[in-house]
Scaffold this active site. Structure first.
Site, mmCIF file in Angstrom:
data_model
loop_
_atom_site.group_PDB
_atom_site.id
_atom_site.type_symbol
_atom_site.label_atom_id
_atom_site.label_comp_id
_atom_site.label_asym_id
_atom_site.label_seq_id
_atom_site.Cartn_x
_atom_site.Cartn_y
_atom_site.Cartn_z
ATOM 1 C CB ILE A 108 38.285 32.253 48.852
ATOM 2 C CG1 ILE A 108 39.487 32.651 47.992
ATOM 3 C CG2 ILE A 108 37.136 31.834 47.973
ATOM 4 C CD1 ILE A 108 40.046 31.479 47.153
ATOM 5 C CB SER A 109 39.519 37.929 49.269
ATOM 6 O OG SER A 109 39.678 37.860 50.658
ATOM 7 C CD GLN A 110 35.686 41.526 43.904
ATOM 8 O OE1 GLN A 110 35.331 42.058 44.958
ATOM 9 N NE2 GLN A 110 35.519 42.093 42.738
ATOM 10 N NE ARG A 156 39.682 33.480 43.885
ATOM 11 C CZ ARG A 156 38.364 33.654 43.811
ATOM 12 N NH1 ARG A 156 37.703 33.238 42.734
ATOM 13 N NH2 ARG A 156 37.703 34.237 44.790
#
Ligand code: SAH
Length: 218
Positions: free
Chosen positions: A64-66, A38
């Site tokens: 950026i998503s969790q 990530r």
């Protein structure tokens, strides 16, 4: 140094544990998350926070998503390895990379040229060759490549995404945040094979909106 003593491995193990505790328990999904660095998808400023279970800012005012949400949405999609998947909202490309580890082909659409180019660079760096990108308005889907086995929307659609549902195979699955406000409902549409859908509300989420047209700025 033993593998488990590497700080990055420890932080990844902690993240995986947190996802499991929140109900992401599909081994294939967890494996794909574990294998996706990530930190490569987060801006320099936030690299230290790449292993935290939180959304982070990226270029163009997007996020950026969790990891928990990425895990949950990927799990909800019930991807099979021969599937062709359409993703709307490439953003950093993090979710795309995870989908690419689970499906045969991933088609992804983004309305910011900058984000698209950056994501393409990351896919190349990671050797992910089963991702096909497009700069465009994802609200329209990708008619030339339809129908898809699975569709994931990673920006909040104001209402039922009809154009996208029309590009789903009869027994396909679509997952999308639906709603106009700051909090939306993550909804799963499962095709019944006869043109209808079973609709399930999974949980409350916070996504950036799905906007019409392509971005005029970079
Ligand atoms: N999946 C991404 C999350 C990105 S946030 C990640 O893991 O990083 C949502 C993204 O959807 C943003 O990049 C935004 O620009 C994009 N987006 C919003 N509306 C869109 C549209 N109509 N077509 C394509 N992309 C869109």
């Amino acid at each position: 140094m033993a593998k488990s003593e590497n700080p990055a491995d420890v932080r990844m193990a902690t993240l995986i544990l947190a996802l499991k505790q929140q109900g992401v328990n599909d081994a294939k999904v967890l494996n794909a998350i574990e294998k996706t660095p990530r930190e490569l998808f987060t801006p320099e400023l936030f690299k230290e926070r790449a292993f935290e279970d939180s959304a982070l800012p990226i270029a163009c005012g997007q996020t950026i998503s969790q990891p928990f949400i990425v895990g949950l949405m990927t799990q909800a999609l019930q991807i099979e390895k021969r599937d062709r998947v359409l993703e709307i909202g490439t953003g950093s490309g993090y979710q795309t990379a995870i989908l690419s580890k689970m499906a045969r082909l991933v088609y992804t659409v983004e309305r910011y040229r900058t984000l698209m180019k950056e994501a393409e660079g990351r896919f190349k760096q990671l050797g992910l060759t089963n991702i096909i990108t497009k700069f465009g308005d994802g609200g329209e889907g990708w008619p030339e490549q339809a129908p898809f086995d699975r569709i994931m929307v990673t920006a909040a659609a104001p209402g039922e995404p009809k154009a996208l549902l029309a590009q789903l195979k009869p027994t396909g699955i679509l997952v999308a945040p639906i709603g106009r406000g700051p909090v939306q409902t993550l909804r799963r549409y499962t095709g019944d094979g006869e043109g209808g859908f079973t609709v399930e509300d999974l949980l409350d989420v916070r996504f950036v909106p799905l906007l019409e047209g392509v971005a005029k700025e970079l």
